[in-house]
Design an enzyme around this catalytic site. Structure first.
Site, PDB file in Angstrom:
ATOM      1  N   LYS A   1       0.839  -1.216   0.000  1.00  0.00           N
ATOM      2  CA  LYS A   1       0.000   0.000   0.000  1.00  0.00           C
ATOM      3  C   LYS A   1       0.869   1.260   0.000  1.00  0.00           C
ATOM      4  O   LYS A   1       0.586   2.194  -0.732  1.00  0.00           O
ATOM      5  CB  LYS A   1      -0.923   0.041   1.224  1.00  0.00           C
ATOM      6  CG  LYS A   1      -1.971  -1.048   1.249  1.00  0.00           C
ATOM      7  CD  LYS A   1      -3.032  -0.773   2.310  1.00  0.00           C
ATOM      8  CE  LYS A   1      -2.491  -0.754   3.733  1.00  0.00           C
ATOM      9  NZ  LYS A   1      -1.978  -2.065   4.197  1.00  0.00           N
TER      10      LYS A   1
ATOM     11  N   ARG B   1      10.349  -1.636  11.829  1.00  0.00           N
ATOM     12  CA  ARG B   1       9.183  -1.244  12.631  1.00  0.00           C
ATOM     13  C   ARG B   1       8.924  -2.254  13.737  1.00  0.00           C
ATOM     14  O   ARG B   1       9.015  -3.447  13.519  1.00  0.00           O
ATOM     15  CB  ARG B   1       7.941  -1.141  11.728  1.00  0.00           C
ATOM     16  CG  ARG B   1       7.783   0.213  11.105  1.00  0.00           C
ATOM     17  CD  ARG B   1       6.712   0.207  10.053  1.00  0.00           C
ATOM     18  NE  ARG B   1       5.442  -0.377  10.494  1.00  0.00           N
ATOM     19  CZ  ARG B   1       4.342  -0.339   9.746  1.00  0.00           C
ATOM     20  NH1 ARG B   1       4.356   0.256   8.573  1.00  0.00           N
ATOM     21  NH2 ARG B   1       3.233  -0.889  10.183  1.00  0.00           N
TER      22      ARG B   1
ATOM     23  N   ARG C   1     -10.386   0.880   8.479  1.00  0.00           N
ATOM     24  CA  ARG C   1      -9.956  -0.479   8.751  1.00  0.00           C
ATOM     25  C   ARG C   1     -11.044  -1.262   9.470  1.00  0.00           C
ATOM     26  O   ARG C   1     -10.845  -2.423   9.805  1.00  0.00           O
ATOM     27  CB  ARG C   1      -8.729  -0.441   9.656  1.00  0.00           C
ATOM     28  CG  ARG C   1      -7.414  -0.750   8.946  1.00  0.00           C
ATOM     29  CD  ARG C   1      -6.352  -0.673  10.004  1.00  0.00           C
ATOM     30  NE  ARG C   1      -5.103  -1.271   9.662  1.00  0.00           N
ATOM     31  CZ  ARG C   1      -4.037  -0.588   9.239  1.00  0.00           C
ATOM     32  NH1 ARG C   1      -4.110   0.688   9.014  1.00  0.00           N
ATOM     33  NH2 ARG C   1      -2.901  -1.222   9.032  1.00  0.00           N
TER      34      ARG C   1
ATOM     35  N   ARG D   1      -1.595  -8.916  13.052  1.00  0.00           N
ATOM     36  CA  ARG D   1      -2.165  -7.899  12.155  1.00  0.00           C
ATOM     37  C   ARG D   1      -2.935  -8.543  11.003  1.00  0.00           C
ATOM     38  O   ARG D   1      -3.980  -8.045  10.585  1.00  0.00           O
ATOM     39  CB  ARG D   1      -1.046  -6.991  11.616  1.00  0.00           C
ATOM     40  CG  ARG D   1      -0.516  -6.051  12.687  1.00  0.00           C
ATOM     41  CD  ARG D   1       0.859  -5.532  12.359  1.00  0.00           C
ATOM     42  NE  ARG D   1       0.871  -4.591  11.265  1.00  0.00           N
ATOM     43  CZ  ARG D   1       1.933  -4.330  10.512  1.00  0.00           C
ATOM     44  NH1 ARG D   1       3.060  -4.976  10.706  1.00  0.00           N
ATOM     45  NH2 ARG D   1       1.865  -3.431   9.565  1.00  0.00           N
TER      46      ARG D   1
ATOM     47  N   ARG E   1      11.133  -6.226   5.939  1.00  0.00           N
ATOM     48  CA  ARG E   1      10.921  -4.831   5.554  1.00  0.00           C
ATOM     49  C   ARG E   1      11.728  -3.881   6.445  1.00  0.00           C
ATOM     50  O   ARG E   1      11.780  -4.054   7.644  1.00  0.00           O
ATOM     51  CB  ARG E   1       9.420  -4.541   5.703  1.00  0.00           C
ATOM     52  CG  ARG E   1       8.987  -3.199   5.244  1.00  0.00           C
ATOM     53  CD  ARG E   1       7.514  -3.199   4.954  1.00  0.00           C
ATOM     54  NE  ARG E   1       6.672  -3.225   6.137  1.00  0.00           N
ATOM     55  CZ  ARG E   1       5.351  -3.022   6.081  1.00  0.00           C
ATOM     56  NH1 ARG E   1       4.760  -2.825   4.931  1.00  0.00           N
ATOM     57  NH2 ARG E   1       4.641  -3.047   7.183  1.00  0.00           N
TER      58      ARG E   1
END
Ligand code: AMP
Length: 211
Positions: A13, A155, A88, A166, A127
């Site tokens: 995204k 992160r 969300r 998640r 990531r």
């Protein structure tokens, strides 16, 4: 254009949002970025959001909805915006509808980037983000230049455990907004597997934009 980008964590995204806002010249409204900024600044909102975020849970609607409702009223959103990571939940989607109705504007499209679960964990755990530019890299799929490797950040919600939490939240809380927008004829489904450039071309085409 007023757009929403939906997809599981790690769907790409952020990457696609960057391409879209450059093309459309509208602000990129990422609730994840706004919440991370609040956490970094130690605001009241940040303190409340931090625990949910670390655990890979969703920040509660009463905290997130007002941030977006206020943000889309700002003057730079008058000609459009791209929402990334919001709504969300179904109550967030309904609150956004009410806020837009009150402002006399409406959505143009809701883009869903689809990626199978098994690919997500591999993407997320590798990531890394450059705190200076906001650029996103992946240790295996998109390695960073050597000279910036030392400053990259992982992160705190990109661990495997938080990622699985998640993903579960995405399926239970966020996926139900997809039929909601489908019924309104706003939904555009995009295959999020493969070369980001090609995915961007498909996305632009689905929105009737030239590449
Ligand atoms: P993201 O950068 O979009 O992956 O968001 C990172 C984290 O911020 C999420 O895992 C949630 O904890 C929180 N968050 C971001 N947007 C929302 C939202 N619309 N509703 C609830 N929590 C959110």
């Amino acid at each position: 254009m007023r757009l929403i980008l939906v997809g599981p964590p790690g769907a790409g995204k952020g990457t696609q949002a960057a391409a879209l806002v450059q093309r459309l010249n509208v602000p990129h409204l990422s609730t994840g970025d706004m919440l991370r900024a609040a956490v970094a600044q130690g605001t009241e909102l940040g303190k409340k959001a931090d625990e949910f975020m670390k655990a890979g849970g969703l920040v509660t609607d009463d905290l997130v909805i007002p941030i977006v409702v206020e943000r889309i009223r700002e003057s730079d959103c008058a000609a459009g915006f791209l929402l990334d990571g919001f709504p969300r939940t179904r109550p967030q989607a309904e609150a956004l509808d009410r806020a837009m109705q009150a402002a006399g504007v409406s959505l143009d499209a809701v883009v869903v980037i689809e990626v199978p679960d098994e690919l997500i964990v591999e993407r997320i755990t590798g990531r890394r983000m450059d705190p200076e530019t906001g650029a996103i890299y992946h240790l295996k799929f998109n390695p960073p230049p050597e000279e910036i490797a030392g400053r990259l950040q992982h992160r705190q919600d990109d661990t495997e455990e938080a990622c699985r939490a998640r993903l579960q939240k995405y399926h239970s809380e966020t996926a139900p907004i997809i039929p909601y927008y489908d019924q309104q004829g706003l939904l555009r489904r995009i295959d999020g597997v493969g070369d980001p450039q090609r995915i961007a071309e498909n996305l632009f085409a689905a929105l009737g934009l030239d590449a």
